[in-house]
Design a protein around this motif. Structure first.
Motif, mmCIF file in Angstrom:
data_model
loop_
_atom_site.group_PDB
_atom_site.id
_atom_site.type_symbol
_atom_site.label_atom_id
_atom_site.label_comp_id
_atom_site.label_asym_id
_atom_site.label_seq_id
_atom_site.Cartn_x
_atom_site.Cartn_y
_atom_site.Cartn_z
ATOM 1 N N VAL A 65 -2.579 2.730 16.127
ATOM 2 C CA VAL A 65 -1.300 2.271 15.581
ATOM 3 C C VAL A 65 -0.354 3.443 15.385
ATOM 4 O O VAL A 65 0.867 3.288 15.431
ATOM 5 C CB VAL A 65 -1.519 1.510 14.260
ATOM 6 N N ALA A 66 -0.903 4.626 15.207
ATOM 7 C CA ALA A 66 -0.069 5.814 14.987
ATOM 8 C C ALA A 66 0.888 6.076 16.149
ATOM 9 O O ALA A 66 1.943 6.687 15.964
ATOM 10 C CB ALA A 66 -0.956 7.036 14.758
ATOM 11 N N ALA A 67 0.539 5.596 17.335
ATOM 12 C CA ALA A 67 1.374 5.841 18.508
ATOM 13 C C ALA A 67 2.557 4.887 18.613
ATOM 14 O O ALA A 67 3.451 5.087 19.440
ATOM 15 C CB ALA A 67 0.522 5.728 19.772
ATOM 16 N N VAL A 68 2.596 3.861 17.772
ATOM 17 C CA VAL A 68 3.580 2.795 17.954
ATOM 18 C C VAL A 68 4.983 3.239 17.550
ATOM 19 O O VAL A 68 5.966 2.990 18.257
ATOM 20 C CB VAL A 68 3.161 1.532 17.171
ATOM 21 N N ARG A 69 5.110 3.907 16.414
ATOM 22 C CA ARG A 69 6.437 4.225 15.876
ATOM 23 C C ARG A 69 7.249 5.123 16.808
ATOM 24 O O ARG A 69 8.480 5.055 16.830
ATOM 25 C CB ARG A 69 6.317 4.878 14.495
ATOM 26 N N ASN A 108 -7.718 -5.494 7.454
ATOM 27 C CA ASN A 108 -8.005 -4.202 6.828
ATOM 28 C C ASN A 108 -7.516 -3.054 7.698
ATOM 29 O O ASN A 108 -6.988 -2.052 7.192
ATOM 30 C CB ASN A 108 -9.500 -4.064 6.561
ATOM 31 N N ALA A 109 -7.669 -3.191 9.009
ATOM 32 C CA ALA A 109 -7.165 -2.149 9.913
ATOM 33 C C ALA A 109 -5.649 -2.018 9.808
ATOM 34 O O ALA A 109 -5.097 -0.905 9.826
ATOM 35 C CB ALA A 109 -7.579 -2.461 11.348
ATOM 36 N N CYS A 110 -4.966 -3.144 9.691
ATOM 37 C CA CYS A 110 -3.506 -3.111 9.540
ATOM 38 C C CYS A 110 -3.097 -2.483 8.215
ATOM 39 O O CYS A 110 -2.124 -1.710 8.150
ATOM 40 C CB CYS A 110 -2.937 -4.521 9.665
ATOM 41 N N MET A 111 -3.841 -2.793 7.137
ATOM 42 C CA MET A 111 -3.510 -2.184 5.850
ATOM 43 C C MET A 111 -3.800 -0.691 5.844
ATOM 44 O O MET A 111 -3.081 0.082 5.211
ATOM 45 C CB MET A 111 -4.244 -2.914 4.721
ATOM 46 N N ASP A 112 -4.847 -0.276 6.548
ATOM 47 C CA ASP A 112 -5.090 1.167 6.690
ATOM 48 C C ASP A 112 -3.891 1.834 7.361
ATOM 49 O O ASP A 112 -3.443 2.915 6.950
ATOM 50 C CB ASP A 112 -6.347 1.404 7.531
ATOM 51 N N HIS A 118 2.179 4.083 9.164
ATOM 52 C CA HIS A 118 2.413 3.809 10.580
ATOM 53 C C HIS A 118 3.085 2.463 10.838
ATOM 54 O O HIS A 118 3.630 2.253 11.923
ATOM 55 C CB HIS A 118 1.099 3.875 11.356
ATOM 56 N N ILE A 119 3.006 1.542 9.890
ATOM 57 C CA ILE A 119 3.676 0.246 10.039
ATOM 58 C C ILE A 119 4.458 -0.069 8.776
ATOM 59 O O ILE A 119 4.160 0.426 7.689
ATOM 60 C CB ILE A 119 2.694 -0.904 10.373
ATOM 61 N N GLY A 335 11.490 0.394 3.321
ATOM 62 C CA GLY A 335 11.679 1.794 3.676
ATOM 63 C C GLY A 335 10.506 2.726 3.451
ATOM 64 O O GLY A 335 9.435 2.365 2.972
ATOM 65 N N ALA A 336 10.755 3.964 3.791
ATOM 66 C CA ALA A 336 9.702 4.990 3.781
ATOM 67 C C ALA A 336 9.182 5.283 2.388
ATOM 68 O O ALA A 336 8.027 5.649 2.228
ATOM 69 C CB ALA A 336 10.247 6.267 4.421
ATOM 70 N N SER A 337 10.010 5.145 1.355
ATOM 71 C CA SER A 337 9.564 5.474 0.007
ATOM 72 C C SER A 337 8.437 4.561 -0.444
ATOM 73 O O SER A 337 7.506 4.974 -1.129
ATOM 74 C CB SER A 337 10.731 5.395 -0.982
ATOM 75 N N HIS A 338 8.513 3.293 -0.034
ATOM 76 C CA HIS A 338 7.456 2.343 -0.384
ATOM 77 C C HIS A 338 6.185 2.669 0.383
ATOM 78 O O HIS A 338 5.087 2.591 -0.169
ATOM 79 C CB HIS A 338 7.906 0.910 -0.098
ATOM 80 N N ARG A 339 6.289 3.032 1.645
ATOM 81 C CA ARG A 339 5.106 3.394 2.407
ATOM 82 C C ARG A 339 4.456 4.644 1.810
ATOM 83 O O ARG A 339 3.236 4.744 1.724
ATOM 84 C CB ARG A 339 5.465 3.636 3.867
ATOM 85 N N ALA A 340 5.270 5.572 1.375
ATOM 86 C CA ALA A 340 4.733 6.822 0.822
ATOM 87 C C ALA A 340 3.952 6.561 -0.461
ATOM 88 O O ALA A 340 3.016 7.305 -0.794
ATOM 89 C CB ALA A 340 5.871 7.801 0.552
ATOM 90 N N SER A 341 4.312 5.502 -1.210
ATOM 91 C CA SER A 341 3.612 5.217 -2.457
ATOM 92 C C SER A 341 2.185 4.792 -2.238
ATOM 93 O O SER A 341 1.373 4.793 -3.170
ATOM 94 C CB SER A 341 4.365 4.125 -3.232
ATOM 95 N N LEU A 342 1.825 4.440 -0.993
ATOM 96 C CA LEU A 342 0.470 4.037 -0.691
ATOM 97 C C LEU A 342 -0.456 5.224 -0.481
ATOM 98 O O LEU A 342 -1.667 5.096 -0.521
ATOM 99 C CB LEU A 342 0.463 3.188 0.607
ATOM 100 N N VAL A 343 0.104 6.384 -0.207
ATOM 101 C CA VAL A 343 -0.714 7.522 0.183
ATOM 102 C C VAL A 343 -1.405 8.129 -1.031
ATOM 103 O O VAL A 343 -0.790 8.305 -2.071
ATOM 104 C CB VAL A 343 0.156 8.589 0.890
#
Length: 343
Positions: A65-69, A108-112, A118-119, A335-343
């Motif tokens: 999935v990392a290759a998609v963006r 689970n793969a999508c949530m990872d 990546h998504i 946006g990216a800020s929400h994705r970053a909160s998962l890390v």
């Protein structure tokens, strides 16, 4: 030009209509205009979905999935193949443990991938809770699995939507006899704030939100229950004091008439069937479920796996299309800020 959101699509329960629905969705050229799409699932199931739908959808194979963006050309879906279930393990039209386990692995793969940034959103084809419990689901429903997997500690709630109307609820999958005890000022405020902010993420700057009463006729001034006086009205007042223009409480047997007339875009209901019955009567085949309160938008059509018509080429894609559009809008907005909160 704003970058298109990366939206993951999954094929759902392999015994149901999910693969056919996704095939019909992706056969529409507009889908790839809305998002940078990555399709995740078993290759044999995708081929079967194409066959049943009678369509052909060119895809671009990716190994992660990392290759998609970073794809230069997003005019066709990316395709990430997984091996989660074999054809001989699936009986079309019947819930089974192997199918339920497959759904869990793909989600689970999508949530990872979401956790890794990546998504931006997930839209999943219908699943079956019984099959998933047979296949290893440890929670009452997928929303609680998502919340635990993504580390959510705050309020989360299943939203049901139909066109421009959204509903949330203060209590969900509990016995009706326990619904009154589940009401509190804080729970009502949390559910209302959540749907208000989610509507903003869906592109509505100032949502019109109403709160339903709990008792018949809104309690008739306390003669038919005091939940409105003691709990719901104070919650609405406090929300107004916070600056949120929330209305109500309105009797549950008339509040949906007001919404149908365009007065409100969202209704906060007090228990599961108070909103579900109305929404499904208004448009069962077009309803969408949004998993609210998660750090990534996750949506699905509300109608379920439709085992009775699986494999027959009769599935209606309307609700899946609406679920996809909501995932696109919210994925772009959060946006990216929400994705970053998962890390």
């Amino acid at each position: 030009m704003q970058q298109k959101p990366v939206v993951a699509l999954t094929l759902g329960d392999p015994a149901g209509i999910g693969a056919e629905l996704i095939a019909r969705l992706l056969a529409q050229a507009e889908a790839c205009q809305r998002a940078n799409i990555v399709l995740v699932g078993d290759a044999w199931l995708w081929r079967e979905g194409l066959r049943v739908a009678g369509v052909d959808v060119p895809t671009e194979a990716v190994t992660s999935v990392a290759a998609v963006r970073t794809r230069a050309d997003t005019s066709r879906p990316a395709w990430l193949a997984m091996d989660t279930v074999r054809p001989e393990q699936v009986t079309v039209g019947q819930a089974g443990a192997a199918g339920g386990a497959s759904v869990l692995r793909v989600l689970n793969a999508c949530m990872d991938a979401a956790r890794d940034g990546h998504i931006d959103a997930i839209c999943f084809a219908p699943l079956n809770k019984f099959a998933m419990k047979q296949g290893g689901l440890k929670h009452d429903d997928e929303l609680h699995h998502f919340a635990q997997y993504l580390g959510v500690t705050g309020t989360f709630c299943e939203f049901n939507t139909l066109g421009d109307l959204w509903t949330s609820r203060v209590s969900s999958h509990i016995p009706l006899k326990d619904a009154a005890a589940a009401l509190s000022v804080d729970r009502i405020k949390a559910a209302t704030r959540l749907i208000y902010r989610s509507l903003q993420a869906n592109g509505i700057a100032q949502p019109r939100v109403a709160v339903a009463a709990f008792n018949p006729h809104g309690g008739d001034g306390g003669t038919c229950g005091r939940e409105e006086i003691d709990i719901i009205e104070p919650a609405v007042r406090q929300l107004n004091q916070e600056g949120l223009p929330i209305a109500g409480p309105f009797p549950a047997d008339t509040i949906f008439l007001k919404a149908q007339a365009g007065e409100f875009q969202a209704i906060v209901t007090m228990y599961h069937d108070q909103g579900q019955i109305a929404i499904k009567l208004l448009g069962f085949s077009r309803g969408v479920t949004v998993q609210g309160g998660l750090p990534i938008p996750i949506t699905t059509p509300a109608h379920g796996t439709a085992y009775d018509i699986a494999g027959q080429g009769r599935a209606n894609v309307d609700a899946t299309w609406q679920a996809f559009l909501i995932a696109c809008r919210m994925g772009a907005s959060m946006g990216a800020s929400h994705r970053a909160s998962l890390v």
